[in-house]
Design an enzyme around this catalytic site. Sequence first.
Site, mmCIF file in Angstrom:
data_model
loop_
_atom_site.group_PDB
_atom_site.id
_atom_site.type_symbol
_atom_site.label_atom_id
_atom_site.label_comp_id
_atom_site.label_asym_id
_atom_site.label_seq_id
_atom_site.Cartn_x
_atom_site.Cartn_y
_atom_site.Cartn_z
ATOM 1 C CG HIS A 60 1.192 -3.406 27.175
ATOM 2 N ND1 HIS A 60 -0.255 -3.562 26.544
ATOM 3 C CD2 HIS A 60 1.844 -3.340 26.033
ATOM 4 C CE1 HIS A 60 -0.130 -4.026 25.479
ATOM 5 N NE2 HIS A 60 1.076 -3.879 25.044
ATOM 6 C CG HIS A 115 4.766 -0.880 23.916
ATOM 7 N ND1 HIS A 115 5.613 -1.553 24.842
ATOM 8 C CD2 HIS A 115 4.049 -1.780 23.313
ATOM 9 C CE1 HIS A 115 5.230 -2.864 24.748
ATOM 10 N NE2 HIS A 115 4.261 -2.986 23.968
#
Length: 155
Positions: free
Chosen positions: A65, A80
């Site tokens: 992620h 992110h």
Amino acid sequence: MFNLFKKKANEIACPMDGEVIAITEVNDPVFASKAMGDGFAVEPSNGKVFSPIVGKVTSVFPTKHAIGLLSDSGAEILVHIGINTVDLAGAGFDILVTEGDAVDLTTPLAVVDLEYLKEQEKPVTTMVIWTNSEGKEINVQLGKSNAQTVIGKLK
């Protein structure tokens, strides 16, 4: 040979097609408060993620992620993807780079299944955080943007 497309080390590009928003507008208190650093976010319209800087990959999180980058000008950048997406343990993410890879504004970092994230009730907002921004500033142009488009400079 002279490269007309060579980008400057302090340029920052939009990593995804979508709406660029201020980091303070992110619906997550850790990011919005700049606790992890200054930056910006994108409300993406598709799941293709490109490098926002010229530099190298310093880390790919095992949960896929987030990707750490180091710009040629020394900025430490964290891309992110989504909010609370660490909970997905990598599902919905296809990472296209590995640690140590050189990147520029044309380098695809990942492809993300945004529909899957939404089905899992995870916001798809993607943050670009300058983790060593203390005492420095990042200025980007907010609003609709395309991936790979220079939207600001790291100063």
